[in-house]
Scaffold this active site. Structure first.
Site: not given
Ligand code: F6P
Length: 328
Positions: A15, A29, A76, A107-108, A130, A132, A134, A159, A176, A190, A220
């Site tokens: 991603g 550079r 990918r 990760d991948g 990324t 995420d 993560d 909001r 995810r 918030g 709300s």
């Molecule tokens: O890994 C980054 C991410 O944006 C995740 O948060 C999300 O679940 C995923 O990629 C979406 O992937 P794709 O663009 O392949 O739908």
């Protein structure tokens, strides 16, 4: 690693995330600075397999520091998951005399890189990119800060309309497997509730908490839901459940989706990308491999690629506490 490094490849994979272009620019550079050649590999591992390469110099990366996405494109690749695919990729690198590669991704991307390095002993260094956040071993990944700012801006707008109509909004954000985006964007915007994969609140407790908010005078509410949260089957089911049990509220759902991955990188991401790109090149020139560049305590360092892939980046518990107290 023994061979002298004369030519380095750079690619983006998985991603995309804001800041990837700034990292490509930095890698190119830094190569120019050290008088070595730099080759861009299009479409990640798929482009590597197909030999889809382009020579890059300092001028080819002008005016990209401020651009979202990645000029090298991303993909990918299923073919790279096969031994045959990886062999083809290795042959293409050897043919183009590329001595080492900087991998920008998550990760991948790093898992693929680790397998590739084990099979061919090929020099690789990773830069975590990324939204995420993560990845184990680094406090920040490229694109995370920008995505948070994009999300907070979007939720601020939601909001406005939520409070005009006294509505309850469920806003789904990316992530995810991890709740980094949700917890930080939720605190920043918030939100009344933040639902993350790391902590299953349960439908009953969510309902109780929303009812308590309503009783305390809120007209709300905003609930941030991480894509990977399992409180309900999905955000729409969650919204229906709450609407059925809280008829006093009109409920709406907003899925922010891929807009979270786009846009100009924040200053933080641009600076981080510039620092990480330079470090990646210096590591390779120092004959280091199989490492991911990281940032911790504002210092650029490294984590073993294997640890980055296998380790688990834990959510800071303090953030959960802050969010609970702030949403009173
Ligand atoms: O890994 C980054 C991410 O944006 C995740 O948060 C999300 O679940 C995923 O990629 C979406 O992937 P794709 O663009 O392949 O739908």
């Amino acid at each position: 690693m023994s061979k002298k490094i004369k030519k380095i490849g750079v690619m983006t994979s998985g991603g995309d995330s804001p800041g990837m272009n700034a990292a490509i620019r930095s890698v190119v550079r830094s190569c120019t600075h050290y008088r070595i050649d730099c080759i861009g590999i299009y479409r990640g591992y798929q482009g590597m397999i197909e030999g889809d390469f382009i020579e890059l110099d300092a001028r080819s990366v002008s005016s990209i520091i401020n651009k979202g996405g990645t000029i090298l494109k991303s993909a990918r690749s299923d073919e790279f998951r096969t031994k045959k695919g990886r062999k083809k990729a290795h042959e293409q690198l050897v043919k183009a005399e590329i001595d080492a590669v900087v991998l920008i991704g998550g990760d991948g991307t790093f898992t693929g890189g680790m397998i590739f390095n084990n099979e061919f002993g090929y020099p690789l260094v990773g830069i975590p990119g990324t939204i995420d956040n993560d990845i184990y071993g680094t406090t920040f990944t490229l694109g995370y800060d920008t995505a948070l700012n994009t999300i907070v801006e979007a939720v601020d707008k939601i909001r406005d309309t939520a409070s005009s109509h006294n509505r309850l909004f469920f806003v789904e954000v990316m992530g995810r497997d991890a709740g980094f985006i949700a917890i930080n964007a939720g605190i920043g915007a918030g939100a009344e509730e933040i639902l993350i994969p790391e902590e299953n609140l349960g439908l009953e407790r969510l309902l109780e908490s929303l009812k308590r908010s309503k009783r305390s005078g809120k007209s709300s509410s905003i609930v941030i839901v991480a894509e990977g949260d399992r409180t309900g089957d999905n955000v729409f089911e969650l919204a229906h459940y709450v609407e059925d049990n809280m008829p006093e509220y009109e409920v709406r759902v907003s899925v922010l989706g891929h807009m979270q991955r786009g846009g100009a990188p924040s200053c933080f991401d641009r600076v981080l990308a510039s620092r990480m790109g330079l470090k990646a090149i210096e590591l390779l020139l120092d004959r280091k491999s199989n490492l991911m560049v990281n940032i911790n305590d504002n210092k650029i360092g490294t984590t073993d690629l294997e640890k980055a892939v296998k380790g688990h980046h834990k959510l800071n518990e303090e953030l959960i506490r802050v969010s609970n107290i702030m949403s009173i």
